[in-house]
Design a protein around this motif. Sequence first.
Motif, PDB file in Angstrom:
ATOM      1  N   ILE A  69       0.604  -1.195  -0.013  1.00 26.21           N
ATOM      2  CA  ILE A  69      -0.078   0.424  -0.142  1.00 26.21           C
ATOM      3  C   ILE A  69       0.765   0.867   0.248  1.00 26.21           C
ATOM      4  CG2 ILE A  69      -1.825   1.255   0.825  1.00 26.21           C
ATOM      5  CD1 ILE A  69      -2.383  -1.814   2.512  1.00 26.21           C
ATOM      6  N   CYS A  71       1.858   4.513   0.267  1.00 29.04           N
ATOM      7  CA  CYS A  71       1.457   6.138   1.464  1.00 29.04           C
ATOM      8  C   CYS A  71       1.509   7.455   0.816  1.00 29.04           C
ATOM      9  CB  CYS A  71       2.311   6.119   2.956  1.00 29.04           C
ATOM     10  SG  CYS A  71       2.680   3.837   3.113  1.00 29.04           S
ATOM     11  N   ARG A 516      -0.765   2.591   9.367  1.00 27.43           N
ATOM     12  CA  ARG A 516      -0.883   3.486   8.066  1.00 27.43           C
ATOM     13  C   ARG A 516      -1.126   4.834   7.848  1.00 27.43           C
ATOM     14  NH1 ARG A 516      -5.933  -0.164   4.636  1.00 27.43           N
ATOM     15  NH2 ARG A 516      -4.657  -1.693   4.310  1.00 27.43           N
ATOM     16  N   ASN A 517      -1.696   5.741   9.428  1.00 23.36           N
ATOM     17  CA  ASN A 517      -1.802   7.211   9.612  1.00 23.36           C
ATOM     18  C   ASN A 517      -0.661   7.155   9.539  1.00 23.36           C
ATOM     19  OD1 ASN A 517      -4.171   9.167  10.748  1.00 23.36           O
ATOM     20  ND2 ASN A 517      -2.271   8.422  12.442  1.00 23.36           N
ATOM     21  N   LYS A 520       1.682   8.127   7.005  1.00 26.19           N
ATOM     22  CA  LYS A 520       1.441   9.306   6.057  1.00 26.19           C
ATOM     23  C   LYS A 520       2.534  10.398   6.072  1.00 26.19           C
ATOM     24  CE  LYS A 520      -3.661   8.484   6.515  1.00 26.19           C
ATOM     25  NZ  LYS A 520      -4.999   9.387   6.587  1.00 26.19           N
TER      26      LYS A 520
END
Length: 551
Positions: A69, A71, A516-517, A520
């Motif tokens: 994923i 970012c 994931r947060n 960022k």
Amino acid sequence: MQISERHPNQAGIIQFYHQPVHSMYQMLQSNLCHNIHHDSIMKGTNVSFESCKDQYFTLNSSPATTDLIGCETDDSPSYASGLSSNRSPFSPQVSQSCYSDNHHSSDNTYGSPNSGYSSVDDGNEWKNKLRELEISLLEPNESDAADSCDNCVHGGLTTASPTIEYDWEQIVQMIPKLDLRDVLLRCAQAVSDDDIATAIGWMDNVLGKMVSVYGEPFQRLGAYLLEGLRARLESSGSMIYKSLKCEQPTSKELMSYMHILYQICPFWKFAYVSANAVITEAMANESMIHIIDFQITQGTQWHLLIQALAHRPGGPPAIRITGVDDSQSIHARGGGLEIVGQRLSDFARSCGVPFEFHIAAMCGSQVEQTNIVIREGEALAVNFPYVLHHMQDESVSTENHRDRLLRLVKSLSPKVVTLVEQESNTNTSSFFNRFVEIMDYYTAMFESIDAACPRDDRKRLNAEQHCVARDIVNMVACEGVERVERHELLGKWRMRFSMAGFRQCPLNPYVMGAVRNMMKEFNGNYRVDQRDGAIYLGWMRRAMVTSSAWC
């Protein structure tokens, strides 16, 4: 807050310090042709990268298409806390090398996200490239030597040919056309073959003019690989450390260097956030929590956990932390674990959380059950952040502290154990195979640093020299007990934990969400992927770190 110390004696581990090589620091302007793109994809589990917002590419790297994923990019990390380890941002650690280690070659089903050139088939391609390079550099009247070298290369690059002679003056003229990666591999092979004259020839005549700590990512990496090769040739055994030691940075300086890496690289924050999320979920209904941290450094990780638990519905639990330490962290911190205990105590008090801190002033391999206080009614969590790869295993010592410590922890009946390690294979590989793996892994790391920090930033240079280069030199120059950087792939860790009686715990979606947060804040070319019960953090095609939970 109560701070207790079970063992007053502090047990340090071997240290070595960055020793500059004069040729490495030269500012050389040469029109180098660096073909350092990733040649192929590893065998095993195939994954594909999604396109990423705000793409940034260095050198000849290119994005692939996987289920990792992407970012979002944020050039202003919000974390202000520094670290205190005297090692790399991992250690301080990937996919399987194209020269696969027999300890994990059967574990392809555990394959990591794609590496730059990490299939066994690529070994022949590198051998052919080295062969072509060698033929082009041999003197015209050395056809017999070329035939001998051909047998050497196609026979597995294991035997040096004493008849080969190089026209170094001619090779120096060809430097702008040479590929730095190929030359490093040729030199490493000569070192592996104990072909001292050839190795020194490459180092003194060619590599010293191609690498620079001020250059592009691969030039900088090449400088430290060259330093490691020199140290390996010049010394052996305990003498290696003597040849590497130089003036140690002050505690304040070292802390500053680590803080830079902490801000621009996500690897430590990844370890903190993922482990904290796992522990928070596992301890949701517990009123008394005991955490054993085998690499506590500054204790920064636990600020976030204490803060989170302070707002738990029904009130915060009582928290007790046992911190395991070593002499390197003591130097970086400027004092013993009492400093960490006091800071955590003050922070917990400000959050209204009952808190107690215990000290185990020794390196992890020295920990025995008598050093750990276990209390009835406490739920136990154990944290292994980039530390198990420093433990000697069965390939180094019959004591095998790596597996012994896992069995010890299992006997304590923990509710959860968190493991974060570099995804790399440098433990039991032969020297040349290990060199290839190091070159592949740290190419990605230096590219990621380059994307986050200006190339002419002196602070970045210091951080690389004092926090990253020492690990590279240790893996290249040292053997036996003095090679303390011994990384293993997740597949091998899975085997070790299973043999110790653990089972892998599935990760709650909350853990992936927290990671994931956090990501960022960093460059969009970092990738995260959840599979095989673990979370992988990678740079472009290269898996760099894994986080997993065990019970």
